[in-house]
Structures are given as C-alpha cells and as structure tokens.
Design a protein around this motif. Structure first.
Motif, PDB file in Angstrom:
ATOM      1  N   TYR A  98      -4.570 -18.370  -7.391  1.00  0.00           N
ATOM      2  CA  TYR A  98      -4.642 -16.967  -7.801  1.00  0.00           C
ATOM      3  C   TYR A  98      -3.294 -16.487  -8.308  1.00  0.00           C
ATOM      4  O   TYR A  98      -2.250 -16.978  -7.903  1.00  0.00           O
ATOM      5  CB  TYR A  98      -5.097 -16.092  -6.627  1.00  0.00           C
ATOM      6  CG  TYR A  98      -6.500 -16.422  -6.209  1.00  0.00           C
ATOM      7  CD1 TYR A  98      -7.589 -15.861  -6.864  1.00  0.00           C
ATOM      8  CD2 TYR A  98      -6.733 -17.334  -5.198  1.00  0.00           C
ATOM      9  CE1 TYR A  98      -8.877 -16.194  -6.510  1.00  0.00           C
ATOM     10  CE2 TYR A  98      -8.029 -17.679  -4.836  1.00  0.00           C
ATOM     11  CZ  TYR A  98      -9.084 -17.096  -5.501  1.00  0.00           C
ATOM     12  OH  TYR A  98     -10.358 -17.441  -5.158  1.00  0.00           O
ATOM     13  N   PHE A  99      -3.335 -15.488  -9.195  1.00  0.00           N
ATOM     14  CA  PHE A  99      -2.106 -14.836  -9.626  1.00  0.00           C
ATOM     15  C   PHE A  99      -1.739 -13.821  -8.553  1.00  0.00           C
ATOM     16  O   PHE A  99      -2.535 -12.942  -8.218  1.00  0.00           O
ATOM     17  CB  PHE A  99      -2.289 -14.136 -10.975  1.00  0.00           C
ATOM     18  CG  PHE A  99      -1.037 -13.418 -11.399  1.00  0.00           C
ATOM     19  CD1 PHE A  99       0.035 -14.130 -11.913  1.00  0.00           C
ATOM     20  CD2 PHE A  99      -0.921 -12.056 -11.234  1.00  0.00           C
ATOM     21  CE1 PHE A  99       1.210 -13.476 -12.279  1.00  0.00           C
ATOM     22  CE2 PHE A  99       0.252 -11.396 -11.597  1.00  0.00           C
ATOM     23  CZ  PHE A  99       1.313 -12.110 -12.124  1.00  0.00           C
ATOM     24  N   ALA A 100      -0.545 -13.949  -7.995  1.00  0.00           N
ATOM     25  CA  ALA A 100      -0.100 -13.051  -6.928  1.00  0.00           C
ATOM     26  C   ALA A 100       1.385 -12.781  -7.103  1.00  0.00           C
ATOM     27  O   ALA A 100       2.137 -13.643  -7.561  1.00  0.00           O
ATOM     28  CB  ALA A 100      -0.360 -13.677  -5.559  1.00  0.00           C
ATOM     29  N   GLN A 101       1.783 -11.571  -6.728  1.00  0.00           N
ATOM     30  CA  GLN A 101       3.201 -11.247  -6.744  1.00  0.00           C
ATOM     31  C   GLN A 101       3.537 -10.340  -5.563  1.00  0.00           C
ATOM     32  O   GLN A 101       2.666  -9.657  -5.021  1.00  0.00           O
ATOM     33  CB  GLN A 101       3.636 -10.639  -8.063  1.00  0.00           C
ATOM     34  CG  GLN A 101       2.965  -9.346  -8.431  1.00  0.00           C
ATOM     35  CD  GLN A 101       3.382  -8.881  -9.822  1.00  0.00           C
ATOM     36  OE1 GLN A 101       2.526  -8.705 -10.660  1.00  0.00           O
ATOM     37  NE2 GLN A 101       4.651  -8.681 -10.069  1.00  0.00           N
ATOM     38  N   TYR A 102       4.803 -10.381  -5.203  1.00  0.00           N
ATOM     39  CA  TYR A 102       5.304  -9.601  -4.079  1.00  0.00           C
ATOM     40  C   TYR A 102       6.007  -8.358  -4.613  1.00  0.00           C
ATOM     41  O   TYR A 102       6.981  -8.464  -5.368  1.00  0.00           O
ATOM     42  CB  TYR A 102       6.263 -10.440  -3.236  1.00  0.00           C
ATOM     43  CG  TYR A 102       6.873  -9.688  -2.081  1.00  0.00           C
ATOM     44  CD1 TYR A 102       6.081  -9.190  -1.049  1.00  0.00           C
ATOM     45  CD2 TYR A 102       8.238  -9.463  -2.023  1.00  0.00           C
ATOM     46  CE1 TYR A 102       6.630  -8.489   0.004  1.00  0.00           C
ATOM     47  CE2 TYR A 102       8.804  -8.770  -0.963  1.00  0.00           C
ATOM     48  CZ  TYR A 102       7.995  -8.285   0.044  1.00  0.00           C
ATOM     49  OH  TYR A 102       8.550  -7.591   1.086  1.00  0.00           O
ATOM     50  N   VAL A 103       5.491  -7.179  -4.263  1.00  0.00           N
ATOM     51  CA  VAL A 103       6.074  -5.906  -4.673  1.00  0.00           C
ATOM     52  C   VAL A 103       6.073  -4.989  -3.447  1.00  0.00           C
ATOM     53  O   VAL A 103       5.057  -4.365  -3.150  1.00  0.00           O
ATOM     54  CB  VAL A 103       5.279  -5.243  -5.824  1.00  0.00           C
ATOM     55  CG1 VAL A 103       5.946  -3.945  -6.259  1.00  0.00           C
ATOM     56  CG2 VAL A 103       5.112  -6.187  -7.001  1.00  0.00           C
ATOM     57  N   PRO A 104       7.171  -4.928  -2.685  1.00  0.00           N
ATOM     58  CA  PRO A 104       7.198  -4.067  -1.497  1.00  0.00           C
ATOM     59  C   PRO A 104       6.826  -2.631  -1.853  1.00  0.00           C
ATOM     60  O   PRO A 104       7.246  -2.118  -2.882  1.00  0.00           O
ATOM     61  CB  PRO A 104       8.641  -4.155  -1.012  1.00  0.00           C
ATOM     62  CG  PRO A 104       9.207  -5.362  -1.660  1.00  0.00           C
ATOM     63  CD  PRO A 104       8.453  -5.561  -2.936  1.00  0.00           C
ATOM     64  N   PHE A 105       6.038  -2.014  -1.003  1.00  0.00           N
ATOM     65  CA  PHE A 105       5.538  -0.678  -1.308  1.00  0.00           C
ATOM     66  C   PHE A 105       6.645   0.357  -1.248  1.00  0.00           C
ATOM     67  O   PHE A 105       7.373   0.472  -0.281  1.00  0.00           O
ATOM     68  CB  PHE A 105       4.436  -0.260  -0.343  1.00  0.00           C
ATOM     69  CG  PHE A 105       3.741   0.995  -0.788  1.00  0.00           C
ATOM     70  CD1 PHE A 105       2.646   0.917  -1.616  1.00  0.00           C
ATOM     71  CD2 PHE A 105       4.200   2.249  -0.413  1.00  0.00           C
ATOM     72  CE1 PHE A 105       2.001   2.058  -2.060  1.00  0.00           C
ATOM     73  CE2 PHE A 105       3.568   3.397  -0.846  1.00  0.00           C
ATOM     74  CZ  PHE A 105       2.469   3.310  -1.674  1.00  0.00           C
ATOM     75  N   ASP A 106       6.764   1.086  -2.327  1.00  0.00           N
ATOM     76  CA  ASP A 106       7.632   2.250  -2.421  1.00  0.00           C
ATOM     77  C   ASP A 106       6.996   3.110  -3.494  1.00  0.00           C
ATOM     78  O   ASP A 106       6.955   2.715  -4.655  1.00  0.00           O
ATOM     79  CB  ASP A 106       9.049   1.839  -2.813  1.00  0.00           C
ATOM     80  CG  ASP A 106       9.997   3.025  -2.928  1.00  0.00           C
ATOM     81  OD1 ASP A 106       9.525   4.167  -3.075  1.00  0.00           O
ATOM     82  OD2 ASP A 106      11.217   2.797  -2.891  1.00  0.00           O
ATOM     83  N   GLU A 107       6.469   4.267  -3.108  1.00  0.00           N
ATOM     84  CA  GLU A 107       5.708   5.079  -4.061  1.00  0.00           C
ATOM     85  C   GLU A 107       6.493   5.424  -5.320  1.00  0.00           C
ATOM     86  O   GLU A 107       5.927   5.715  -6.352  1.00  0.00           O
ATOM     87  CB  GLU A 107       5.137   6.336  -3.415  1.00  0.00           C
ATOM     88  CG  GLU A 107       6.109   7.197  -2.689  1.00  0.00           C
ATOM     89  CD  GLU A 107       6.353   6.766  -1.252  1.00  0.00           C
ATOM     90  OE1 GLU A 107       7.257   7.350  -0.652  1.00  0.00           O
ATOM     91  OE2 GLU A 107       5.691   5.861  -0.740  1.00  0.00           O
ATOM     92  N   ARG A 108       7.817   5.324  -5.275  1.00  0.00           N
ATOM     93  CA  ARG A 108       8.628   5.617  -6.462  1.00  0.00           C
ATOM     94  C   ARG A 108       8.643   4.465  -7.454  1.00  0.00           C
ATOM     95  O   ARG A 108       8.970   4.650  -8.608  1.00  0.00           O
ATOM     96  CB  ARG A 108      10.060   5.945  -6.049  1.00  0.00           C
ATOM     97  CG  ARG A 108      10.157   7.244  -5.257  1.00  0.00           C
ATOM     98  CD  ARG A 108      11.522   7.410  -4.662  1.00  0.00           C
ATOM     99  NE  ARG A 108      11.736   6.310  -3.724  1.00  0.00           N
ATOM    100  CZ  ARG A 108      12.916   5.814  -3.391  1.00  0.00           C
ATOM    101  NH1 ARG A 108      14.007   6.299  -3.909  1.00  0.00           N
ATOM    102  NH2 ARG A 108      13.017   4.826  -2.540  1.00  0.00           N
ATOM    103  N   CYS A 109       8.324   3.251  -7.015  1.00  0.00           N
ATOM    104  CA  CYS A 109       8.460   2.104  -7.914  1.00  0.00           C
ATOM    105  C   CYS A 109       7.133   1.627  -8.483  1.00  0.00           C
ATOM    106  O   CYS A 109       7.117   0.797  -9.370  1.00  0.00           O
ATOM    107  CB  CYS A 109       9.169   0.948  -7.222  1.00  0.00           C
ATOM    108  SG  CYS A 109       8.194   0.133  -5.961  1.00  0.00           S
ATOM    109  N   TRP A 110       6.021   2.136  -7.993  1.00  0.00           N
ATOM    110  CA  TRP A 110       4.733   1.704  -8.535  1.00  0.00           C
ATOM    111  C   TRP A 110       4.459   2.481  -9.805  1.00  0.00           C
ATOM    112  O   TRP A 110       4.529   3.702  -9.837  1.00  0.00           O
ATOM    113  CB  TRP A 110       3.625   1.930  -7.511  1.00  0.00           C
ATOM    114  CG  TRP A 110       3.632   0.890  -6.450  1.00  0.00           C
ATOM    115  CD1 TRP A 110       4.592   0.709  -5.498  1.00  0.00           C
ATOM    116  CD2 TRP A 110       2.672  -0.123  -6.230  1.00  0.00           C
ATOM    117  NE1 TRP A 110       4.277  -0.347  -4.700  1.00  0.00           N
ATOM    118  CE2 TRP A 110       3.103  -0.875  -5.129  1.00  0.00           C
ATOM    119  CE3 TRP A 110       1.484  -0.465  -6.862  1.00  0.00           C
ATOM    120  CZ2 TRP A 110       2.376  -1.955  -4.647  1.00  0.00           C
ATOM    121  CZ3 TRP A 110       0.768  -1.527  -6.360  1.00  0.00           C
ATOM    122  CH2 TRP A 110       1.218  -2.266  -5.278  1.00  0.00           C
ATOM    123  N   ALA A 111       4.125   1.762 -10.857  1.00  0.00           N
ATOM    124  CA  ALA A 111       3.823   2.392 -12.144  1.00  0.00           C
ATOM    125  C   ALA A 111       2.510   3.145 -12.068  1.00  0.00           C
ATOM    126  O   ALA A 111       1.695   2.903 -11.187  1.00  0.00           O
ATOM    127  CB  ALA A 111       3.747   1.319 -13.223  1.00  0.00           C
TER     128      ALA A 111
END
Length: 121
Positions: A98-111
């Motif tokens: 599967y395509f997976a990536q790590y993006v720690p949650f921070d409401e300011r950084c999610w597009a």
C-alpha cells in the motif's frame, strides 16, 4: 473523496471534521477495520495511540493478515505523534503493498481538501 479517520482525541476529531466534513471518523481500531472491510476509501488516516490499550497497529496487523486482500484503500496516512510506532506502521503498510506516509497530526500543517492532502510545511 471518501476519507476514514481513526483517532480518539476529540480536539483532533473536531479539527479534522472542520476541514473534511465529508469524512467518516471512528475512535477504535475495530470500528476502522469494520469500515475498511465494508467500504472503499480514497484515504485512511490512522493514529497509533488510542484509549484503553487500543492502537492503530491492530488495523495494520489485520491488513497484513487479510487473505485474499480485501482492502480497497488508495492511500494511508499515519498521523500519530508517536513517531517510532507511526513510522513502523508506514513501513508495514508499504511492505504489504500500500501507499502510506507518515504525517504527524498538526491541524496547521494539513492541507485543505482542494490540495488533495499534500503535506504543507
């Protein structure tokens, strides 16, 4: 876009729902597994650390065991702030094909949805 979001923290749930009101939000790994079994998803966002000893790795372990593969997911994002386990989840999802990536949650950084989930720095 069909989005499944697994997290048990109400502030994260509210922040995510405000940006992606069409998303389906669950708080337990078993709810996420049931949703993945029964629906097709464009994006599944997984947290690792959940309440009462539950964790998102249980979803990953179920995916690894699924035979034949019944998972219809385009992309996984692991958004846990628990970096060691978050990166391990990504590694295992990737190894499962599967395509997976790590993006720690921070409401300011999610597009926003118009940016199709590109991580903004």
């Amino acid at each position: 876009m069909r989005i499944l979001f697994l997290d048990d923290e109400s502030n994260r749930m509210e922040a995510f729902r405000s940006k992606y009101p069409q998303s389906w939000i669950v708080a337990r790994s078993q709810e996420a597994i049931a949703s993945i079994k029964s629906e097709e998803w464009d994006l599944v966002c997984l947290d690792h650390d959940l309440a009462n000893g539950d964790n998102g790795m249980r979803v990953v372990e179920w995916i690894e065991r699924a035979s034949p593969p019944v998972i219809r997911v385009s992309t996984f994002i692991v958004h846990s702030r628990n970096a060691p386990y978050g990166m391990l989840m990504v590694k295992r999802l990737t190894a499962a094909g599967y395509f997976a990536q790590y993006v720690p949650f921070d409401e300011r950084c999610w597009a926003g949805p118009e940016d199709e989930f590109r991580y903004q720095r």
